[in-house]
Design an enzyme around this catalytic site. Structure first.
Site, PDB file in Angstrom:
ATOM      1  N   ALA A 142      -4.330   8.638  13.274  1.00 40.85           N
ATOM      2  CA  ALA A 142      -5.415   9.348  12.585  1.00 40.85           C
ATOM      3  C   ALA A 142      -6.782   8.881  13.073  1.00 40.85           C
ATOM      4  O   ALA A 142      -7.717   9.681  13.206  1.00 40.85           O
ATOM      5  CB  ALA A 142      -5.288   9.143  11.074  1.00 40.85           C
TER       6      ALA A 142
ATOM      7  N   GLY B 225     -11.452   8.243   3.300  1.00 35.03           N
ATOM      8  CA  GLY B 225     -12.449   7.266   3.746  1.00 35.03           C
ATOM      9  C   GLY B 225     -13.452   7.854   4.716  1.00 35.03           C
ATOM     10  O   GLY B 225     -14.662   7.646   4.584  1.00 35.03           O
TER      11      GLY B 225
ATOM     12  N   HIS C  69       0.803  -1.223   0.000  1.00 35.06           N
ATOM     13  CA  HIS C  69       0.000   0.000   0.000  1.00 35.06           C
ATOM     14  C   HIS C  69       0.836   1.274   0.000  1.00 35.06           C
ATOM     15  O   HIS C  69       0.345   2.339   0.315  1.00 35.06           O
ATOM     16  CB  HIS C  69      -0.928   0.023   1.223  1.00 35.06           C
ATOM     17  CG  HIS C  69      -1.843  -1.144   1.277  1.00 35.06           C
ATOM     18  ND1 HIS C  69      -1.473  -2.330   1.864  1.00 35.06           N
ATOM     19  CD2 HIS C  69      -3.091  -1.329   0.786  1.00 35.06           C
ATOM     20  CE1 HIS C  69      -2.479  -3.191   1.757  1.00 35.06           C
ATOM     21  NE2 HIS C  69      -3.465  -2.607   1.116  1.00 35.06           N
TER      22      HIS C  69
ATOM     23  N   HIS D 175      -7.106   7.560   5.166  1.00 32.90           N
ATOM     24  CA  HIS D 175      -8.077   7.716   6.255  1.00 32.90           C
ATOM     25  C   HIS D 175      -8.963   8.941   6.055  1.00 32.90           C
ATOM     26  O   HIS D 175     -10.183   8.871   6.269  1.00 32.90           O
ATOM     27  CB  HIS D 175      -7.352   7.802   7.598  1.00 32.90           C
ATOM     28  CG  HIS D 175      -8.274   7.899   8.767  1.00 32.90           C
ATOM     29  ND1 HIS D 175      -9.005   6.820   9.225  1.00 32.90           N
ATOM     30  CD2 HIS D 175      -8.619   8.951   9.570  1.00 32.90           C
ATOM     31  CE1 HIS D 175      -9.744   7.201  10.252  1.00 32.90           C
ATOM     32  NE2 HIS D 175      -9.528   8.485  10.484  1.00 32.90           N
ATOM     33  N   GLY D 176      -8.370  10.055   5.646  1.00 30.49           N
ATOM     34  CA  GLY D 176      -9.167  11.265   5.449  1.00 30.49           C
ATOM     35  C   GLY D 176     -10.206  11.095   4.370  1.00 30.49           C
ATOM     36  O   GLY D 176     -11.370  11.487   4.528  1.00 30.49           O
TER      37      GLY D 176
ATOM     38  N   SER E  69     -11.447   1.474   8.805  1.00 38.71           N
ATOM     39  CA  SER E  69     -12.255   2.561   9.353  1.00 38.71           C
ATOM     40  C   SER E  69     -13.738   2.347   9.123  1.00 38.71           C
ATOM     41  O   SER E  69     -14.560   2.743   9.952  1.00 38.71           O
ATOM     42  CB  SER E  69     -11.827   3.893   8.725  1.00 38.71           C
ATOM     43  OG  SER E  69     -10.499   4.194   9.054  1.00 38.71           O
TER      44      SER E  69
ATOM     45  N   ASP F 291      -1.129   4.805   4.739  1.00 40.95           N
ATOM     46  CA  ASP F 291      -1.141   4.975   3.289  1.00 40.95           C
ATOM     47  C   ASP F 291      -1.951   6.194   2.848  1.00 40.95           C
ATOM     48  O   ASP F 291      -2.200   6.395   1.672  1.00 40.95           O
ATOM     49  CB  ASP F 291      -1.674   3.721   2.599  1.00 40.95           C
ATOM     50  CG  ASP F 291      -3.039   3.299   3.113  1.00 40.95           C
ATOM     51  OD1 ASP F 291      -3.757   4.170   3.649  1.00 40.95           O
ATOM     52  OD2 ASP F 291      -3.384   2.127   2.994  1.00 40.95           O
ATOM     53  N   GLY F 292      -2.376   7.021   3.802  1.00 41.32           N
ATOM     54  CA  GLY F 292      -2.995   8.296   3.465  1.00 41.32           C
ATOM     55  C   GLY F 292      -4.454   8.242   3.098  1.00 41.32           C
ATOM     56  O   GLY F 292      -5.011   9.251   2.661  1.00 41.32           O
TER      57      GLY F 292
END
Length: 586
Positions: free
Chosen positions: A564, A414, A218, A411-412, A454, A408-409
């Protein structure tokens, strides 16, 4: 870096539309979810469903075909598919013999596929799963179940597809597939980072002359960073680690895959294989088959992985069975002669972006009265959750930046995408009078749409605590605290995380304890205490190594970075407090 895309919000849907259109003779898209289904699948057999995040092509969509998978459930970029996508995709190919799932061992995939299986089991469909865990450097042997899946997916899917097409029972297919999984070992390195579509910087920075050693699939950081090395030196080091873990001996037989992570060329892969073959010959190990290709990629990441599959006669028999898809083939099976216009499902493609940048207008928030609220009515609950959704959407860049540091960036993206689904659902529930029904609907919207870890975890934050509760037109501080305790228990039961594991639980558990301690002091006082406790939990995550998710392999390198997921918990509770106190900021 500029990518050849339109809007970053439509990458997955447009990729899938183009993919299915290009290979229409072989594939069709599920009409309601991002599932790719083989038109050429054999009947009356166990169905094989694979899946994972998009952005790794041709795995997973490109490994659907004759002798391979019957379908692939596809998530957003670098995020697992949600349970509904998994459920719908598998149900479409079930033939009454059961379904086996094969996917990489990552927290998000494990959670979402488990829940997808539960939905199928509720429908009377038998299921099994095999989690690929071939990455030898991601965890030691005594924690082999914590290892992640990388390019070993290719060999395990090949064997599983052959076992299914041979007509074996679900139990036997699972046994053979587990044997393939347990005989597969890989290790990867990166020479350049990947970059997500729509994000203006790479997932991590890699200085000139450095190599990330022990890469996942990822784009996350490696286990450690080392100096640049010549191909022979690097190949020998990687080979030695695989051999130490695999315990291969003279006379053993293997298949070899040297896989590009995206931008590394076949020329470079061939140079690496040249050394690997020399080492295998030196050790008296026979090579049955070799592949040099880009199968499991991470966008334009530079680097490669080496995978060895140790064969016995049973595995060799299934490996040698013919298979075909546009990206991978063995034997004489070509799959030609299928009508390109054939569409067994007879449906059109319906797509929806994971996050729509054009759909970020704040909702019109209406409170039942000015000043502090002492209870939450159904109407106030609905408006509170709409306010929280707007707050999280506005914080998308911040959450993306936090997650990019050690993950892997995604989260925001999603969280923001899930909150958009929450808004769409809640805007249709203006007449709802049951507080718990509103929480449950909001949680289910997240759970069934977000993908990644998430989706399940944050969906449960609303959904699990409200599910099966007696209808109430308003709830008190104590009842909200009881609901969140129930949600916490469900999240810990499903995710197995505790304080110190660098997850959202580090913020949620102390927040719930504060709610229970302060619930007799009123709604606003309780939420102020919970917010303070959650914020301290977020700060504490900077001191922890990660025990779950993609940051787990970083070990001590994750220290100093806040989680996060914990941050999102704090923002949600802060949003509750701001709404109750009539101090909204969005």
């Amino acid at each position: 870096m500029r990518k050849i895309i339109n809007s970053p919000d439509h990458v997955v849907s447009e990729m899938m539309e183009g993919f299915v259109s290009a290979y229409n003779r072989y594939y069709e898209k599920h009409p309601r979810v991002n599932g790719v289904i083989s038109k050429q699948r054999r009947k009356d057999k166990v169905a094989l469903v694979i899946g994972g995040g998009s952005g790794h092509e041709p795995i997973f969509t490109g490994f659907v075909g004759r002798g391979l998978a019957d379908a692939a459930a596809c998530g957003n970029i670098f995020a697992s598919p949600d349970p509904n996508t998994i459920y719908e995709t598998a149900k479409a190919v079930d033939q009454g013999k059961g379904v086996i799932f094969v996917y990489g061992c990552y927290a998000g995939d494990n959670l979402n596929f488990d829940m997808g299986e539960e939905f199928l089991n509720d429908d009377g469909i038998a299921t099994a799963h095999v989690r690929v865990r071939d990455d030898v450097v991601s965890a030691p042997k005594d924690r082999i179940k914590d290892r992640r899946g990388i390019a070993g997916d290719v060999f395990v899917v090949k064997i599983a597809g052959a076992a299914c097409d041979a007509g074996l029972s679900l139990e036997e297919v699972t046994r053979v597939t587990e044997k393939a999984r347990d005989n597969t070992r890989s290790i990867g390195v990166a020479t350049a980072p990947a970059q997500l579509p729509g994000i203006d910087k790479p997932i991590f920075e890699l200085p000139e002359g450095k190599i990330e050693y022990g890469m996942g699939l990822h784009g996350e950081k490696g286990v450690f960073r080392t100096e640049w090395q010549d191909a022979d030196v690097l190949a020998k080091k990687m080979y030695s680690q695989i051999m130490e873990d695999a315990n291969l001996k003279i006379g053993d037989e293997v298949c070899v895959l040297v896989n590009s992570l995206g931008s590394t060329t076949i020329m470079e892969l061939a140079i690496v294989y040249r050394k690997i073959k020399q080492l295998l010959s030196r050790d008296g190990i026979k090579v049955h088959d070799t592949d040099l290709n880009n199968y499991c990629t991470s966008q334009e990441m530079g680097g490669f992985s080496i995978t060895l599959l140790t064969l016995d006669e049973e595995l060799k028999r299934y490996y040698d069975m013919p298979c075909y898809c546009p990206f991978y083939a063995k034997g004489e099976l070509t799959g030609v002669g299928i009508d390109e216009d054939e569409n067994e499902m007879g449906t059109s493609i319906e797509t929806e972006p994971e996050f729509d940048e054009n759909d970020i207008d704040a909702s019109e928030i209406v409170r039942s009265k000015k000043g502090e609220l002492t209870v939450l009515s159904a109407a106030d609950t609905r408006n509170m959750l709409l306010y929280i959704a707007d707050k999280i959407i506005a914080k998308k860049p911040y959450l993306t930046e936090l997650d990019s540091a050690i993950g892997d960036g995604d989260h925001g993206i999603g969280m923001a995408g899930g909150m958009q689904k929450v808004k769409k659902k809640l805007l249709k529930m203006e007449a709802e009078t049951n507080v718990y029904a509103i929480f449950e609907a909001a949680g289910k919207s997240m759970l069934l749409s977000m993908g990644g870890a998430s989706g399940v975890i944050f969906g449960c934050l609303y959904f699990a605590g409200a599910k099966d509760m007696n209808a109430k037109s308003e709830i008190s501080a104590r009842e909200l605290a009881l609901m969140e305790r129930k949600s916490l228990a469900a999240i810990q039961e499903r995710g197995k995380a505790d304080i110190g594991d660098k997850t959202m639980v580090d913020a949620l558990l102390p927040a719930v304890e504060a709610m229970e301690s302060y619930c007799d002091k009123g709604l606003a006082a309780m939420l102020r205490a919970a917010e303070d406790a959650a914020l301290q939990g977020v700060e504490n995550t900077k001191n922890y190594q990660a025990k779950f998710g993609r940051a787990k392999a970083l070990m001590e390198r994750a220290i100093g970075h806040q989680d996060a997921g914990a941050t999102s918990v704090w923002l949600i509770i802060q949003g509750m407090r701001e709404f109750v106190e009539d101090k909204m900021t969005v």
